[in-house]
Design a protein around this motif. Structure first.
Motif, PDB file in Angstrom:
ATOM      1  N   ILE A  28       0.858  -1.325   0.143  1.00  0.00           N
ATOM      2  CA  ILE A  28      -0.255   0.262  -0.205  1.00  0.00           C
ATOM      3  C   ILE A  28       0.678   1.368  -0.258  1.00  0.00           C
ATOM      4  CG2 ILE A  28      -0.561   0.209   2.287  1.00  0.00           C
ATOM      5  CD1 ILE A  28      -3.172   1.191   2.470  1.00  0.00           C
ATOM      6  N   ASP A  29       0.416   1.896  -0.905  1.00  0.00           N
ATOM      7  CA  ASP A  29       1.051   3.449  -1.156  1.00  0.00           C
ATOM      8  C   ASP A  29       0.377   4.520  -0.690  1.00  0.00           C
ATOM      9  OD1 ASP A  29       3.342   5.370  -1.377  1.00  0.00           O
ATOM     10  OD2 ASP A  29       3.016   5.266  -3.222  1.00  0.00           O
ATOM     11  N   PRO A  30       0.162   5.870   0.402  1.00  0.00           N
ATOM     12  CA  PRO A  30       1.462   5.516   1.288  1.00  0.00           C
ATOM     13  C   PRO A  30       1.513   4.380   2.125  1.00  0.00           C
ATOM     14  CG  PRO A  30       0.937   7.534   1.192  1.00  0.00           C
ATOM     15  CD  PRO A  30      -0.448   7.129   0.153  1.00  0.00           C
ATOM     16  N   CYS A  63      -8.500  12.043   7.947  1.00  0.00           N
ATOM     17  CA  CYS A  63      -7.087  12.441   8.299  1.00  0.00           C
ATOM     18  C   CYS A  63      -7.670  13.553   9.834  1.00  0.00           C
ATOM     19  CB  CYS A  63      -6.659  13.160   7.459  1.00  0.00           C
ATOM     20  SG  CYS A  63      -6.057  12.729   6.377  1.00  0.00           S
ATOM     21  N   GLY A  64      -7.365  13.379  11.245  1.00  0.00           N
ATOM     22  CA  GLY A  64      -7.739  13.627  12.071  1.00  0.00           C
ATOM     23  C   GLY A  64      -8.563  13.854  12.734  1.00  0.00           C
ATOM     24  N   GLY A  65      -9.482  12.350  12.245  1.00  0.00           N
ATOM     25  CA  GLY A  65     -11.199  11.732  12.539  1.00  0.00           C
ATOM     26  C   GLY A  65     -11.858  12.397  11.291  1.00  0.00           C
ATOM     27  N   GLN A  66     -11.167  13.471  10.599  1.00  0.00           N
ATOM     28  CA  GLN A  66     -12.597  13.530   9.569  1.00  0.00           C
ATOM     29  C   GLN A  66     -12.611  13.250   8.672  1.00  0.00           C
ATOM     30  OE1 GLN A  66     -15.042  16.265   9.927  1.00  0.00           O
ATOM     31  NE2 GLN A  66     -13.811  16.064  12.297  1.00  0.00           N
ATOM     32  N   THR A  93      -1.658  16.207   9.916  1.00  0.00           N
ATOM     33  CA  THR A  93      -1.715  15.396  10.696  1.00  0.00           C
ATOM     34  C   THR A  93      -1.982  13.706  11.084  1.00  0.00           C
ATOM     35  OG1 THR A  93      -3.508  14.872  12.497  1.00  0.00           O
ATOM     36  CG2 THR A  93      -4.328  15.102   9.848  1.00  0.00           C
ATOM     37  N   SER A  94      -2.548  13.197  11.578  1.00  0.00           N
ATOM     38  CA  SER A  94      -1.962  11.510  11.063  1.00  0.00           C
ATOM     39  C   SER A  94      -3.989  11.134  10.094  1.00  0.00           C
ATOM     40  CB  SER A  94      -2.306  11.003  12.337  1.00  0.00           C
ATOM     41  OG  SER A  94      -0.910  10.666  13.207  1.00  0.00           O
ATOM     42  N   CYS A  95      -3.341  10.287   8.851  1.00  0.00           N
ATOM     43  CA  CYS A  95      -4.616  10.080   7.825  1.00  0.00           C
ATOM     44  C   CYS A  95      -4.937   8.234   8.724  1.00  0.00           C
ATOM     45  CB  CYS A  95      -3.628  10.725   6.801  1.00  0.00           C
ATOM     46  SG  CYS A  95      -4.435  12.270   6.907  1.00  0.00           S
ATOM     47  N   LEU A  96      -5.528   8.148   8.293  1.00  0.00           N
ATOM     48  CA  LEU A  96      -6.324   5.877   8.644  1.00  0.00           C
ATOM     49  C   LEU A  96      -7.148   5.978   6.816  1.00  0.00           C
ATOM     50  CD1 LEU A  96      -6.544   3.997  10.145  1.00  0.00           C
ATOM     51  CD2 LEU A  96      -8.645   4.482  10.321  1.00  0.00           C
ATOM     52  N   ILE A  97      -6.349   4.957   5.786  1.00  0.00           N
ATOM     53  CA  ILE A  97      -6.534   4.319   5.572  1.00  0.00           C
ATOM     54  C   ILE A  97      -7.746   2.967   5.502  1.00  0.00           C
ATOM     55  CG2 ILE A  97      -6.331   3.830   3.216  1.00  0.00           C
ATOM     56  CD1 ILE A  97      -3.489   5.032   3.226  1.00  0.00           C
ATOM     57  N   ALA A  98      -8.428   3.040   4.967  1.00  0.00           N
ATOM     58  CA  ALA A  98      -9.920   1.703   5.556  1.00  0.00           C
ATOM     59  C   ALA A  98     -10.166   1.407   4.021  1.00  0.00           C
ATOM     60  CB  ALA A  98     -11.125   2.407   6.030  1.00  0.00           C
ATOM     61  N   TYR A  99      -8.949   0.295   3.606  1.00  0.00           N
ATOM     62  CA  TYR A  99      -9.846  -0.386   2.229  1.00  0.00           C
ATOM     63  C   TYR A  99     -10.217  -1.587   2.442  1.00  0.00           C
ATOM     64  CZ  TYR A  99      -5.752  -3.033   3.850  1.00  0.00           C
ATOM     65  OH  TYR A  99      -4.699  -3.863   4.464  1.00  0.00           O
ATOM     66  N   SER A 100     -10.475  -2.291   1.944  1.00  0.00           N
ATOM     67  CA  SER A 100     -12.022  -3.491   1.382  1.00  0.00           C
ATOM     68  C   SER A 100     -11.934  -3.806   0.034  1.00  0.00           C
ATOM     69  CB  SER A 100     -13.326  -3.337   1.902  1.00  0.00           C
ATOM     70  OG  SER A 100     -13.920  -2.603   1.165  1.00  0.00           O
ATOM     71  N   LEU A 109     -13.375  -9.883   0.810  1.00  0.00           N
ATOM     72  CA  LEU A 109     -12.583 -10.819   0.475  1.00  0.00           C
ATOM     73  C   LEU A 109     -11.262  -9.961   1.515  1.00  0.00           C
ATOM     74  CD1 LEU A 109     -12.939 -11.388  -3.243  1.00  0.00           C
ATOM     75  CD2 LEU A 109     -13.982 -12.788  -1.665  1.00  0.00           C
ATOM     76  N   VAL A 110     -10.904  -8.914   1.154  1.00  0.00           N
ATOM     77  CA  VAL A 110      -9.939  -7.993   1.565  1.00  0.00           C
ATOM     78  C   VAL A 110     -10.453  -6.928   2.399  1.00  0.00           C
ATOM     79  CG1 VAL A 110      -7.511  -7.871   1.722  1.00  0.00           C
ATOM     80  CG2 VAL A 110      -7.958  -9.473   0.100  1.00  0.00           C
ATOM     81  N   ILE A 111     -10.057  -7.183   3.901  1.00  0.00           N
ATOM     82  CA  ILE A 111     -10.109  -6.240   4.117  1.00  0.00           C
ATOM     83  C   ILE A 111      -9.090  -5.860   5.674  1.00  0.00           C
ATOM     84  CG2 ILE A 111     -11.872  -6.883   6.845  1.00  0.00           C
ATOM     85  CD1 ILE A 111     -14.052  -4.691   6.645  1.00  0.00           C
ATOM     86  N   GLY A 112      -9.106  -3.912   5.732  1.00  0.00           N
ATOM     87  CA  GLY A 112      -7.604  -3.620   6.620  1.00  0.00           C
ATOM     88  C   GLY A 112      -7.803  -2.122   6.300  1.00  0.00           C
ATOM     89  N   THR A 113      -6.859  -1.753   6.881  1.00  0.00           N
ATOM     90  CA  THR A 113      -6.474  -0.030   7.635  1.00  0.00           C
ATOM     91  C   THR A 113      -4.803  -0.389   7.852  1.00  0.00           C
ATOM     92  OG1 THR A 113      -6.119  -0.900  10.501  1.00  0.00           O
ATOM     93  CG2 THR A 113      -8.773   0.418   8.909  1.00  0.00           C
ATOM     94  N   SER A 114      -4.810   1.224   7.771  1.00  0.00           N
ATOM     95  CA  SER A 114      -3.210   1.022   7.726  1.00  0.00           C
ATOM     96  C   SER A 114      -2.952   3.125   7.316  1.00  0.00           C
ATOM     97  CB  SER A 114      -2.512   1.061   6.224  1.00  0.00           C
ATOM     98  OG  SER A 114      -1.030   1.333   6.181  1.00  0.00           O
TER      99      SER A 114
END
Length: 346
Positions: A28-30, A63-66, A93-100, A109-114
């Motif tokens: 995954i990128d980033p 990012c930042g909960g938004q 800020t900190s960012c969260l990627i939720a992919y599936s 089939l595939v699910i996760g966070t980064s």
């Protein structure tokens, strides 16, 4: 403690993708834990196997909960790489990627966070032509590398503000109440064990611990509801259903830690209902083990960066010290000083 380790193992091993399909995310990128000087323009997912025609990839970014707007995920000609355009530049800020990746029937089939962090805010657009908006001949301009535009919910992977709602404040408030209650319980029990063994004899002590437990439980439930709403892109009311909380096992260690926190906060009733369990040799193992395990899972709330194991250990040490300090001071001020004699004051 055996139950704590078993619960961790069960949640760590729970992965819908392993049970339903052999495809998995290769890169995954980033990258997870990356620190970027500026906002990325795209999010790229590389899979180990070709994505079938009826498979549906999704990418959600916050990012930042938004929530942040992204373009619809696009699969390359080889069916291996999925890209999603970042519509607007991200803040520092900190960012969260939720992919599936789901099949045609909607099965995961595939699910996760980064997660990753942006270190600098995006540059503002400047023009050397003045404030009129016109560019004079020979004038130079500096243009923001992103084209700012309003996100269209019909063409992005995020929900609009009306359907999404705001759960950032509820997450913060619930986590605050839960953590304070847990620290008060742990620190108070530590003081009783070390220097005030007669404390459980007083009714005010039992009432104090039960009130702290109620605060911790209410805060934990609010935290779980808000976290599940944010993770599932649903409303706060919809996330009140406990069945939606189980989705947090796919939200990384933060989600699993939130679920474990609820389990061990409930288990703390064994100690707070009868605080003498902490000093009785027959029950001291459980009297110490349950609060310690509760503090340990609380430290899972924020496990990120290139050295997550070290960060987790630092979090545990920090919470143990804070628990003794905050919980001990609270017990002395609210309970010990209400004792009937001079021995209690000493």
């Amino acid at each position: 403690m055996v139950g704590f380790a078993a619960a961790l193992a069960v949640l760590a091993g729970a992965s819908p993708s392993a049970a339903q399909d052999t495809n998995s995310l290769r890169e995954i990128d980033p990258a997870n834990g990356a620190e970027l000087e500026e906002s990325p323009t795209v999010i790229t997912l590389s899979f180990n196997q070709e994505i079938r025609d009826d498979d549906i990839p999704t990418v959600d970014l916050s990012c930042g909960g938004q929530p942040q707007a992204t373009g619809l995920p696009e699969v390359d000609n080889d069916g291996i790489v999925v890209t999603a355009t970042v519509t607007n530049p991200l803040p520092a800020t900190s960012c969260l990627i939720a992919y599936s990746l789901r099949d045609g029937l909607g099965n995961n089939l595939v699910i996760g966070t980064s997660s990753f962090r942006v270190l600098n805010d995006p540059p503002s657009t400047t023009a050397a032509a003045g404030d009129t908006g016109a560019t004079e001949p020979g004038a130079t301009t500096t243009v923001d590398p992103f084209i700012r535009q309003e996100a269209n919910p019909a063409t992005t992977g995020t929900l609009d503000a009306e359907s999404q709602g705001s759960t950032g404040g509820a997450i913060w408030f619930g986590r605050l109440l839960s953590t304070i209650g847990i620290l008060v319980i742990f620190g108070g029990l530590a003081i009783i064990s070390v220097g005030w063994p007669e404390g459980p004899e007083y009714l005010v002590t039992v009432r104090y611990f039960r009130l702290a437990w109620a605060i911790a439980l209410i805060g934990t439930v609010i935290y779980l509801i808000a976290f599940a709403a944010d993770f599932n892109d649903s409303s706060f009311g919809t996330a009140m259903s406990p069945s939606s909380w189980l989705d947090l096992k796919d939200a990384g260690w933060a989600g699993r830690g939130a679920l474990l926190r609820l389990v061990f906060v409930i288990a703390c009733w064994y100690v707070v209902s009868r605080p003498e369990h902490i000093i009785d040799p027959a029950t001291a193992m459980w009297g110490w083990g349950i609060p310690l395990a509760t503090v340990a899972v609380t430290a899972l709330t924020r496990v990120e960066g290139p050295w997550p194991a070290l960060g987790y250990l630092v979090n545990v040490a920090h919470l143990l010290a804070a628990g003794v300090w905050v919980g001990g001071a609270a017990l002395v001020s609210r309970v010990v000083l209400a004792g009937p004699g001079e021995d209690d004051l000493v």
